[in-house]
Scaffold this motif. Structure first.
Motif, PDB file in Angstrom:
ATOM      1  N   LEU A  18       0.861  -1.187   0.000  1.00 16.79           N
ATOM      2  CA  LEU A  18       0.000   0.000   0.000  1.00 16.79           C
ATOM      3  C   LEU A  18       0.892   1.230   0.000  1.00 16.79           C
ATOM      4  CD1 LEU A  18      -2.739   1.435   0.286  1.00 16.79           C
ATOM      5  CD2 LEU A  18      -2.599   1.072   2.748  1.00 16.79           C
ATOM      6  N   TYR A  19       0.794   2.030  -1.032  1.00 17.88           N
ATOM      7  CA  TYR A  19       1.643   3.210  -1.158  1.00 17.88           C
ATOM      8  C   TYR A  19       0.842   4.466  -0.831  1.00 17.88           C
ATOM      9  CZ  TYR A  19       4.218   7.015  -3.341  1.00 17.88           C
ATOM     10  OH  TYR A  19       4.863   8.203  -3.573  1.00 17.88           O
ATOM     11  N   LEU A  20       1.319   5.232   0.139  1.00 16.66           N
ATOM     12  CA  LEU A  20       0.713   6.517   0.498  1.00 16.66           C
ATOM     13  C   LEU A  20       1.808   7.566   0.347  1.00 16.66           C
ATOM     14  CD1 LEU A  20      -0.944   5.346   3.874  1.00 16.66           C
ATOM     15  CD2 LEU A  20      -1.975   5.329   1.599  1.00 16.66           C
ATOM     16  N   PRO A  21       1.706   8.456  -0.621  1.00 17.47           N
ATOM     17  CA  PRO A  21       2.814   9.405  -0.841  1.00 17.47           C
ATOM     18  C   PRO A  21       3.040  10.299   0.373  1.00 17.47           C
ATOM     19  CG  PRO A  21       0.926   9.933  -2.233  1.00 17.47           C
ATOM     20  CD  PRO A  21       0.587   8.676  -1.532  1.00 17.47           C
ATOM     21  N   ARG A  22       4.304  10.615   0.578  1.00 14.14           N
ATOM     22  CA  ARG A  22       4.682  11.361   1.777  1.00 14.14           C
ATOM     23  C   ARG A  22       4.161  12.809   1.731  1.00 14.14           C
ATOM     24  NH1 ARG A  22       8.931   9.280   4.754  1.00 14.14           N
ATOM     25  NH2 ARG A  22       9.827   8.275   2.930  1.00 14.14           N
ATOM     26  N   ARG A  23       4.316  13.436   0.571  1.00 12.89           N
ATOM     27  CA  ARG A  23       3.948  14.856   0.484  1.00 12.89           C
ATOM     28  C   ARG A  23       2.932  15.061  -0.641  1.00 12.89           C
ATOM     29  NH1 ARG A  23       9.100  15.109   2.069  1.00 12.89           N
ATOM     30  NH2 ARG A  23       9.882  14.615  -0.009  1.00 12.89           N
ATOM     31  N   MET A  24       1.751  15.476  -0.252  1.00 13.71           N
ATOM     32  CA  MET A  24       0.731  15.808  -1.260  1.00 13.71           C
ATOM     33  C   MET A  24      -0.037  17.023  -0.753  1.00 13.71           C
ATOM     34  SD  MET A  24       0.401  13.867  -3.995  1.00 13.71           S
ATOM     35  CE  MET A  24      -1.289  13.889  -4.582  1.00 13.71           C
ATOM     36  N   PRO A  25      -0.405  17.948  -1.662  1.00 15.65           N
ATOM     37  CA  PRO A  25      -1.288  19.039  -1.230  1.00 15.65           C
ATOM     38  C   PRO A  25      -2.675  18.474  -0.911  1.00 15.65           C
ATOM     39  CG  PRO A  25      -0.881  19.123  -3.597  1.00 15.65           C
ATOM     40  CD  PRO A  25      -0.056  18.001  -3.068  1.00 15.65           C
ATOM     41  N   LEU A  26      -3.519  19.273  -0.288  1.00 22.51           N
ATOM     42  CA  LEU A  26      -4.890  18.820  -0.029  1.00 22.51           C
ATOM     43  C   LEU A  26      -5.696  18.851  -1.332  1.00 22.51           C
ATOM     44  CD1 LEU A  26      -5.618  20.570   3.361  1.00 22.51           C
ATOM     45  CD2 LEU A  26      -5.551  18.093   2.924  1.00 22.51           C
ATOM     46  N   PRO A  27      -6.678  17.958  -1.463  1.00 26.09           N
ATOM     47  CA  PRO A  27      -7.443  17.906  -2.724  1.00 26.09           C
ATOM     48  C   PRO A  27      -8.067  19.238  -3.116  1.00 26.09           C
ATOM     49  CG  PRO A  27      -7.941  16.002  -1.381  1.00 26.09           C
ATOM     50  CD  PRO A  27      -7.054  16.884  -0.546  1.00 26.09           C
ATOM     51  N   ARG A  28      -8.377  20.095  -2.133  1.00 27.81           N
ATOM     52  CA  ARG A  28      -9.022  21.361  -2.526  1.00 27.81           C
ATOM     53  C   ARG A  28      -8.020  22.365  -3.090  1.00 27.81           C
ATOM     54  NH1 ARG A  28      -9.196  21.943   3.200  1.00 27.81           N
ATOM     55  NH2 ARG A  28      -7.666  23.505   3.829  1.00 27.81           N
ATOM     56  N   GLU A  29      -6.719  22.103  -2.940  1.00 28.53           N
ATOM     57  CA  GLU A  29      -5.724  23.046  -3.444  1.00 28.53           C
ATOM     58  C   GLU A  29      -5.571  22.900  -4.963  1.00 28.53           C
ATOM     59  OE1 GLU A  29      -2.039  23.479  -1.110  1.00 28.53           O
ATOM     60  OE2 GLU A  29      -2.997  22.155   0.350  1.00 28.53           O
ATOM     61  N   GLU A  30      -5.231  24.012  -5.573  1.00 24.88           N
ATOM     62  CA  GLU A  30      -5.167  24.021  -7.028  1.00 24.88           C
ATOM     63  C   GLU A  30      -4.103  23.068  -7.582  1.00 24.88           C
ATOM     64  OE1 GLU A  30      -4.596  27.592  -9.614  1.00 24.88           O
ATOM     65  OE2 GLU A  30      -6.383  28.140  -8.445  1.00 24.88           O
ATOM     66  N   ARG A  31      -2.967  22.991  -6.846  1.00 22.07           N
ATOM     67  CA  ARG A  31      -1.869  22.194  -7.402  1.00 22.07           C
ATOM     68  C   ARG A  31      -2.093  20.689  -7.205  1.00 22.07           C
ATOM     69  NH1 ARG A  31       2.140  22.082  -2.993  1.00 22.07           N
ATOM     70  NH2 ARG A  31       0.911  22.730  -1.215  1.00 22.07           N
ATOM     71  N   TYR A  32      -3.282  20.310  -6.667  1.00 23.32           N
ATOM     72  CA  TYR A  32      -3.514  18.885  -6.394  1.00 23.32           C
ATOM     73  C   TYR A  32      -3.464  18.040  -7.674  1.00 23.32           C
ATOM     74  CZ  TYR A  32      -5.320  14.665  -4.230  1.00 23.32           C
ATOM     75  OH  TYR A  32      -5.446  13.367  -3.780  1.00 23.32           O
ATOM     76  N   THR A  33      -4.122  18.519  -8.721  1.00 26.47           N
ATOM     77  CA  THR A  33      -4.181  17.752  -9.973  1.00 26.47           C
ATOM     78  C   THR A  33      -2.773  17.491 -10.510  1.00 26.47           C
ATOM     79  OG1 THR A  33      -6.223  18.875 -10.458  1.00 26.47           O
ATOM     80  CG2 THR A  33      -5.195  17.739 -12.287  1.00 26.47           C
ATOM     81  N   GLU A  34      -1.968  18.547 -10.459  1.00 29.76           N
ATOM     82  CA  GLU A  34      -0.586  18.435 -10.927  1.00 29.76           C
ATOM     83  C   GLU A  34       0.160  17.348 -10.130  1.00 29.76           C
ATOM     84  OE1 GLU A  34       0.495  20.745 -13.370  1.00 29.76           O
ATOM     85  OE2 GLU A  34       1.976  19.120 -13.496  1.00 29.76           O
ATOM     86  N   ALA A  35      -0.063  17.386  -8.800  1.00 29.73           N
ATOM     87  CA  ALA A  35       0.633  16.434  -7.930  1.00 29.73           C
ATOM     88  C   ALA A  35       0.144  15.003  -8.195  1.00 29.73           C
ATOM     89  CB  ALA A  35       0.411  16.809  -6.465  1.00 29.73           C
ATOM     90  N   VAL A  36      -1.167  14.844  -8.426  1.00 25.83           N
ATOM     91  CA  VAL A  36      -1.708  13.506  -8.735  1.00 25.83           C
ATOM     92  C   VAL A  36      -1.079  12.994 -10.035  1.00 25.83           C
ATOM     93  CG1 VAL A  36      -3.788  12.254  -9.461  1.00 25.83           C
ATOM     94  CG2 VAL A  36      -3.890  13.775  -7.498  1.00 25.83           C
ATOM     95  N   ALA A  37      -1.009  13.871 -11.033  1.00 25.91           N
ATOM     96  CA  ALA A  37      -0.444  13.457 -12.329  1.00 25.91           C
ATOM     97  C   ALA A  37       1.019  13.032 -12.147  1.00 25.91           C
ATOM     98  CB  ALA A  37      -0.549  14.600 -13.332  1.00 25.91           C
ATOM     99  N   TRP A  38       1.752  13.768 -11.332  1.00 27.85           N
ATOM    100  CA  TRP A  38       3.167  13.433 -11.139  1.00 27.85           C
ATOM    101  C   TRP A  38       3.313  12.075 -10.451  1.00 27.85           C
ATOM    102  CZ3 TRP A  38       6.829  12.300  -7.496  1.00 27.85           C
ATOM    103  CH2 TRP A  38       8.155  12.371  -7.930  1.00 27.85           C
ATOM    104  N   GLU A  39       2.565  11.896  -9.331  1.00 27.83           N
ATOM    105  CA  GLU A  39       2.653  10.630  -8.590  1.00 27.83           C
ATOM    106  C   GLU A  39       2.202   9.455  -9.468  1.00 27.83           C
ATOM    107  OE1 GLU A  39       3.727   9.663  -5.662  1.00 27.83           O
ATOM    108  OE2 GLU A  39       4.189  11.600  -4.747  1.00 27.83           O
ATOM    109  N   ALA A  40       1.079   9.643 -10.165  1.00 30.80           N
ATOM    110  CA  ALA A  40       0.563   8.556 -11.010  1.00 30.80           C
ATOM    111  C   ALA A  40       1.585   8.209 -12.092  1.00 30.80           C
ATOM    112  CB  ALA A  40      -0.773   8.958 -11.632  1.00 30.80           C
TER     113      ALA A  40
END
Ligand code: SF4
Length: 676
Positions: free
Chosen positions: A475-497
């Motif tokens: 089970l992988y839980l990334p260490r650093r992610m913005p909160l889903p309501r933050e604008e940069r969340y999508t960018e961070a999801v794309a990077w991790e994915a």
């Protein structure tokens, strides 16, 4: 019902079931895939006890338990008829086509089974005949779809035994032609139909009445309960034992089913059928009222257009679609709605009059025309009653709302709480009921599902998965992610994915809670991914799945409909990546009404409803990954709230016991990839 030899009293059902599942028992001898599984035996014995003693058993059977056999074997050995209801047609077909024949051979018992689906799956011989004769009258100006598929159906209709469209794999799911010729309840003439004795629906029901095992889906189960409640008869033959498989879906289906709705598309259908019935009436005596009825159709169509387009426009500009909340703007449309109800009353009266006139004057062998008119009159009357109920918004047990989906504008009312309905109508009628699914518990407890289904007194059993999550998954839980309501969340999801997909070399589902997030991430990731990309919405669900299975290293981006009921075994699916905790949107009117109802009772809706609902959805999504003892893979939940918020612990406590990592390096090692 066929003559299945019941288990002799002296042996007892529990003993007979224990023997069936023994290491050297009939199942082990006859089924090549059979492996002795402790969880399966425990569940089978518990089901046998529930059947013997009566009552309700809730059995959570983790993936790989073999729960279908665990309930089918005791049910069949009991010698009493059993009704099995599934959430999906896929599982229905799998039980009917694979499990039942395998079990029949293994147990050496001549039991019979019937698969019953909703009426719209079957060809209506009467409508089909009418459709063809209409085409004949018009000189066969067919649109391109009809030109391809009408001959397909014409070729198949005389040969099929079941009339089930599933036999025509090539038929597109949303084919308009099928809608015109299928056996819907709205258009059925019942015993008045000239084709009644050959009718596929009639014959399916006759077969079911003689079968030991009847396999339905939750929609049909609810339809039957509704018909029985209104004392109109029955859809499914009486069965003293019920198994509800994929039971985590029952609340949603019951909510849909026991609601009421009127849509522009249903009214369009009514208008078309009314016109066709009237056209048939004009060539015969009794056509004097035709002119009035024809005007009646026009009035309905005009009022419906004004009403639904007004609502759709208001919905766009005014926000909340809950009608009690939106009283202000909804009030502007009340009169148009009442005018439409009046027009429906008018159509009902004139069609009924025309039919009565024909009955007096037309020859008896022309009765089908009158029957069609009578059926249209009945539908118009039912719609007028539904519409008045919806416009009044008066029953506090319902949430009233407007739904706009593509071309469909629908006014709906849904029950806020279905627990009484499920308890009284679905399970209350049976001697024994088994409620089962791979996901019923939250933090190991059944409280949530018991309450939602009104089954607080049920006995419970939880059988863990047969799979070794400690070895098979990470089970992988990334260490650093913005909160889903933050604008940069999508960018961070794309990077991790992107990183994860490189580790797993594609072979993954990336699951989203909304289309918007899915599209945003696909847009960012697709240009840089070296793997074949499949995206929900670009092809039918079944096509995408088939494509995923046969395309090496494919990645499927999808939303809620792929979170459950999807089974891909083997390496082809090696990672499931989830963008956000799947909380149901509080903007959904039914969810909002349930939150309000719990708050009114002084409960915390978030703790008691939203979190458990999201936990069950997450379990389902992650459950896609490991479908076999030899499967291995990574589960990734990118939402940081699972670690940072207090409720996150409840999610983690409900997940399979996979080792947790916060480190992409470990993911690489899990897949045997070199470090970066
Ligand atoms: S009985 Fe109903 S469904 Fe069957 S052929 Fe007649 S109209 Fe169609």
């Amino acid at each position: 019902m066929s003559d299945v030899p019941a288990v002799p009293e002296v042996v007892g059902l529990v003993d007979a079931v224990t023997r069936a599942f023994a290491d050297d028992g009939p199942l082990a001898r006859a089924l090549p895939q059979f492996e002795p599984r402790d969880g399966q035996r425990r569940m089978a014995v518990a089901v046998a006890r529930a059947i013997d003693e009566g009552g309700v058993l809730m059995a959570e059977a983790g993936t790989g338990t073999g729960k279908t056999m665990a309930y089918l074997v005791p049910a069949v050995l009991s010698g009493r008829r059993v009704l099995v209801s599934t959430g999906t047609k896929n599982l229905q077909e799998q039980i009917f086509e694979k499990d039942v024949p395998a079990l029949r051979g293994a147990l050496g018992l001549p039991f019979t089974a019937t698969c019953m689906k909703g009426r719209a799956n079957y060809l209506c011989l009467h409508r089909f005949e009418e459709y063809r004769s209409r085409q004949g009258v018009r000189g066969r100006h067919l649109n391109s779809d009809d030109a391809v598929f009408l001959p397909v159906i014409e070729h198949w209709a005389p040969k099929t035994d079941t009339g089930d469209r599933a036999e025509l794999a090539e038929l597109p799911e949303d084919l308009a032609l099928w809608h015109e010729v299928s056996a819907t309840a709205d258009t059925c003439l019942g015993s008045e139909c000239p084709r009644h004795s050959e009718c596929f629906v009639t014959r399916m029901r006759q077969r079911a009445a003689e079968s030991d095992v009847v396999i339905v889906n939750h929609h049909l189960l609810c339809a039957d309960a509704a018909v029985r409640e209104s004392a109109y008869g029955e859809v499914i033959p009486s069965c003293p034992q019920l198994v509800v498989d994929e039971a985590h879906q029952l609340e949603d289906v019951a909510t849909q089913y026991f609601g009421r709705g009127v849509s522009n598309l249903r009214i369009d259908d009514l208008g078309r059928d009314a016109e066709a019935a009237l056209r048939a009436a004009v060539v015969a005596p009794g056509a004097t009222a035709k002119h009035d009825a024809s005007r009646g159709v026009m009035r309905v169509v005009d009022h419906a257009r004004a009403f639904f387009s007004g609502l759709a426009l208001a919905r766009m500009s005014r926000g909340d679609e809950r009608l009690r909340v939106a009283r202000e703007w909804f009030a502007d449309h009340l009169q148009t709605g009442l005018d439409l109800a009046g027009a429906l009353d008018g159509l009902q009266a004139t069609c009924a009059l025309t039919a009565a006139g024909r009955d007096r004057e037309a020859p008896a062998d022309d009765a089908a025309v009158s029957d069609d008119l009578t059926a249209v009159a009945r539908r118009a009357g039912d719609m007028a009653a539904d519409l008045r109920f919806l416009l009044a918004c008066a029953d506090p047990a319902y949430v009233y709302f407007l739904e706009v989906k593509g071309r469909a504008v629908q006014l709906r009312a849904a029950p806020i709480d279905v627990s009484r309905i499920v308890r009284d109508l679905v399970t209350g009628q049976r001697r024994a009921t088994i409620i089962t699914s791979a996901t019923l518990t939250v933090e190991g407890r059944f409280d949530y599902i018991k309450e939602r289904l009104g089954l607080e007194d049920a006995d419970v059993l939880s059988v863990p998965s047969e799979f070794d999550y400690t070895r098979q998954t990470l089970l992988y839980l990334p260490r650093r992610m913005p909160l889903p309501r933050e604008e940069r969340y999508t960018e961070a999801v794309a990077w991790e994915a992107g990183q994860l997909l490189r580790c797993s070399r594609g072979r993954a589902f990336v699951l989203f809670t909304s289309y918007a997030s899915m599209r945003a991430v696909v847009q960012r990731l697709e240009p840089e991914l070296e793997y074949p990309v499949l995206v929900q919405g670009t092809a039918p669900r079944s096509t995408l799945l088939a494509e995923f299975r046969r395309t090496p290293n494919a990645v499927l981006f999808a939303t809620s409909s792929f979170w459950q009921g999807v089974d891909v075994q083997g390496d082809q699916l090696s990672a499931v990546i989830i963008d956000k905790l799947p909380f149901a949107s509080p903007g959904d009117p039914i969810v909002a009404a349930r939150i309000d109802a719990l708050a009114a009772q002084g409960a915390s809706a978030f703790e008691a409803y939203q979190v458990p609902l999201a936990i069950l959805a997450l379990q389902q999504g992650l459950g896609r990954l490991i479908r076999h003892r030899n499967d291995r893979g990574v589960l990734a939940v990118l939402d940081p709230r699972i670690r940072s918020m207090g409720y996150g612990r409840r999610f983690l406590a409900s997940l399979p016991p996979a080792p947790v990592t916060y480190d992409m390096e470990q993911v690489r090692r899990f897949f045997g990839e070199p470090s970066e």
